[in-house]
Design an enzyme around this catalytic site. Sequence first.
Site, PDB file in Angstrom:
ATOM      1  N   SER A   1     -17.748  20.540  23.775  1.00  0.00           N
ATOM      2  CA  SER A   1     -18.758  19.861  22.949  1.00  0.00           C
ATOM      3  C   SER A   1     -18.105  19.079  21.813  1.00  0.00           C
ATOM      4  O   SER A   1     -18.590  19.060  20.675  1.00  0.00           O
ATOM      5  CB  SER A   1     -19.771  20.868  22.389  1.00  0.00           C
ATOM      6  OG  SER A   1     -20.975  20.222  22.042  1.00  0.00           O
TER       7      SER A   1
ATOM      8  N   SER B   1     -26.243  18.879  20.453  1.00  0.00           N
ATOM      9  CA  SER B   1     -25.215  18.389  21.380  1.00  0.00           C
ATOM     10  C   SER B   1     -25.691  18.195  22.814  1.00  0.00           C
ATOM     11  O   SER B   1     -24.913  17.723  23.654  1.00  0.00           O
ATOM     12  CB  SER B   1     -24.012  19.336  21.380  1.00  0.00           C
ATOM     13  OG  SER B   1     -23.245  19.139  20.211  1.00  0.00           O
TER      14      SER B   1
ATOM     15  N   LYS C   1     -25.084  14.834  24.359  1.00  0.00           N
ATOM     16  CA  LYS C   1     -23.868  14.444  25.072  1.00  0.00           C
ATOM     17  C   LYS C   1     -24.076  14.296  26.570  1.00  0.00           C
ATOM     18  O   LYS C   1     -23.204  13.763  27.267  1.00  0.00           O
ATOM     19  CB  LYS C   1     -22.755  15.435  24.755  1.00  0.00           C
ATOM     20  CG  LYS C   1     -22.294  15.323  23.300  1.00  0.00           C
ATOM     21  CD  LYS C   1     -21.474  16.501  22.835  1.00  0.00           C
ATOM     22  CE  LYS C   1     -21.102  16.322  21.362  1.00  0.00           C
ATOM     23  NZ  LYS C   1     -20.819  17.582  20.672  1.00  0.00           N
TER      24      LYS C   1
END
Length: 359
Positions: free
Chosen positions: A105, A50, A53
């Site tokens: 997230s 993640s 991101k």
Amino acid sequence: MKKLLCIFLIWGIFAQLCCAISAESYALYDVFKGEFIAGENMDKHMLFASTTKIMTALVALELYDVEEIVKIKREWTGVEGSSMYLKPDEEVSVKALLYGLLMASGNDAAVALASLHTGKQEDFVTLMNARAIGIGAQSTFFENPNGLDGKNHLTTAHDLALITAEAMKNETFREIVATTAIEIEGRFFSNHNKLLKMDDSIIGVKTGYTRKAGRCLVSCADKGGRQYIAVTLKAPDDWDDHLSLYEKYAKTAEIAQAVDENFCMNIPVIGEKQMTVSVVAEKTVSLPIIEGETVKTVVFGPRFIYNTAAKGEKYGEMHIYVDDKLIEKVRLVYAQDVENTPTKRNIFNIWEILKSFRK
């Protein structure tokens, strides 16, 4: 005596183990100088979960108005993995989606932001890849906007530090990743980044985890105005890794003026109306300097002028170096008008000045 020596040896080995970095790949980047000051395997291609991101947020911030209201489509909901729990047909601002993306997230937030552009996630991911190349992250390739494992969804610790440094230039991004907890539009988000509560110098940025990628973490610390970015990939002990890297390598700076408001230099004018003209810096410059670093300024511009010039017009530039690293360029401008009508007699004055420079 032998027992005492043995104790010291064991303690030395223990101390080394405590200072060791658990990450398979890591990097520490000095944002101010644009230099990597520590790292291992930082050019190795790795899954990065993640922390993907960070780029998703950067591209979204460059594409959308954060106050724009988005109606959530059914296909954007129920995405695998972590979620901000979007519901079909609800209306959410881009800003709330960004908080859900970076703090919770949310994989659903990533899909929503990516799909908002043209309706196709692939188009948004293409922009992510193009942005990475523009930043200089040449070894990074995105397959999706959320960080789910993909065969070619890879980066390096080196590239992820560069991407994060670019994202941290955005005020809204900085605000979100530094937030520990917030309620926005009826949703409560708590930041997964525990470092924010472990060290007052930490100002962001993003965690990540999948079974294949392992624990991934990107953080940013501000040490007296000097920012550092740490990246660890596949790190079982990531929190301690980051704290250890900052403690060992990140020195605290003090703000020093490299160019102040009193800077002024006089340039010879070849003509009959005035002898010199004053040149000033267009702005003051303060820099976070670490003890032992040297600051140098070099002026680039003509040694004399023989034509007319207006107040505020560019004369040249001052380049500011820290330890021979170019940090900033400052415009130098005329402090007053130059009223001059060169004549043939001025040629002799020009030759006199040129001869003086040769000496």
